[in-house]
Design a protein around this motif. Structure first.
Motif, mmCIF file in Angstrom:
data_model
loop_
_atom_site.group_PDB
_atom_site.id
_atom_site.type_symbol
_atom_site.label_atom_id
_atom_site.label_comp_id
_atom_site.label_asym_id
_atom_site.label_seq_id
_atom_site.Cartn_x
_atom_site.Cartn_y
_atom_site.Cartn_z
ATOM 1 N N LEU A 85 21.986 -10.030 2.119
ATOM 2 C CA LEU A 85 20.605 -9.950 2.595
ATOM 3 C C LEU A 85 20.549 -9.814 4.112
ATOM 4 N N GLY A 86 21.410 -10.555 4.804
ATOM 5 C CA GLY A 86 21.414 -10.481 6.259
ATOM 6 C C GLY A 86 21.878 -9.126 6.773
ATOM 7 N N ALA A 87 22.898 -8.560 6.132
ATOM 8 C CA ALA A 87 23.387 -7.248 6.554
ATOM 9 C C ALA A 87 22.330 -6.168 6.326
ATOM 10 N N HIS A 88 21.623 -6.257 5.217
ATOM 11 C CA HIS A 88 20.541 -5.295 4.959
ATOM 12 C C HIS A 88 19.451 -5.419 6.014
ATOM 13 N N SER A 89 19.158 -6.627 6.433
ATOM 14 C CA SER A 89 18.154 -6.825 7.476
ATOM 15 C C SER A 89 18.611 -6.221 8.800
ATOM 16 N N LEU A 90 19.882 -6.427 9.158
ATOM 17 C CA LEU A 90 20.383 -5.920 10.434
ATOM 18 C C LEU A 90 20.446 -4.396 10.471
#
Length: 272
Positions: A85-90
């Motif tokens: 989820l964090g990588a998709h946000s970044l």
């Protein structure tokens, strides 16, 4: 001639690297009296599996194995879920400080793990979860998550924006586009991240030594050591049998999924 020399050098490196593993396996099936024979022998005169029987039924090894499995699987699930989820946000969302945040995440991975031990220990005491598997899950997540996040960010940067945009145009919600389009494309990166996190959690020693001091919550790395320290006479065959059993799950997992691990590390090195 050059190819022959290259192959000879490669096989020499492989044999030198694999020899300790072979010696460990052979020693685990040797009778105890053969270990100190002079001159030493490489192949055992007789093969015995009594050390494995004693390890499984007369020691808390299975408890340590269960703790390591629960710890490694729990950490892997938590890290991969948050990192995905964090990588998709970044990668997909634009907000102030996005690139700085990604660099800060990688910087935290570069910190020596020993620096975080005391703050983490005090935090576990404050939360009331000290000396438990939960404390190790939190600790392992703290140093596995930054690299996992950076690795998955590199993978998702290689996924074309047009694929997600097409799904949104077709009427999919942002979450549906993420699940149906992004996740299948990022699957090799997710699998390699799972492997990296599982191996890191399975082999970690320092945090387990400091944060846990009871057999009920010890993983294999410190549990096997506690068995040895409590004994006046170290039984090397028993130690080698424990080492073989500890290595077996990683060998099996790596044998089936090594291509994903190699692909993930390669992507992390050339993208982003």
């Amino acid at each position: 001639m050059r190819r022959i020399l290259f192959n000879l050098m490669a096989w020499t490196i492989v044999l030198v690297t694999a020899f300790p593993l072979l010696w460990m396996l052979i020693t685990s099936v040797k009778p105890q009296f053969e270990l100190f024979r002079m001159p030493p022998t490489f192949w055992p005169e007789q093969i015995t599996f009594e050390h494995y029987t004693r390890l499984l039924w007369e020691t808390p090894f299975l408890t340590f194995m269960r703790n390591s499995l629960v710890l490694s699987v729990s950490t892997t699930i938590l890290v991969v879920l948050v990192a995905t989820l964090g990588a998709h946000s970044l990668v997909r969302f634009r907000y102030p400080g996005r690139d700085r945040l990604a660099q800060l995440v990688l910087f935290t991975y570069l910190l020596p793990s020993v620096v975080l031990i005391l703050p983490l220990y005090l935090m576990m005491v404050w939360l009331g979860v000290a000396n438990s598997l939960l404390s190790l899950v939190i600790a392992y997540t703290s140093f596995a998550l930054p690299y996992a996040l950076w690795l998955l960010r590199s993978f998702m940067q290689g996924i074309p924006d047009d694929l997600e945009a097409a799904a949104l145009v077709d009427g999919a919600t942002r979450m549906e586009a993420f699940v149906d389009v992004i996740l299948p494309q990022a699957l090799p990166g997710i699998i390699s991240t799972c492997l990296f996190t599982f191996i890191l959690s399975w082999n970690e020693y320092l945090y387990a030594l400091v944060l846990v001091n009871t057999d009920e919550a010890r993983p294999l790395t410190t549990g096997v050591m506690s068995m040895l320290v409590s004994a006046f006479n170290i039984e090397w065959s028993l130690l080698m049998a424990a080492s073989v059993m500890m290595s077996l799950p990683l060998i099996i997992i790596f044998a089936f999924l090594q291509s994903y691990l190699t692909r993930g590390f390669g992507a992390g090195g050339v993208k982003g």
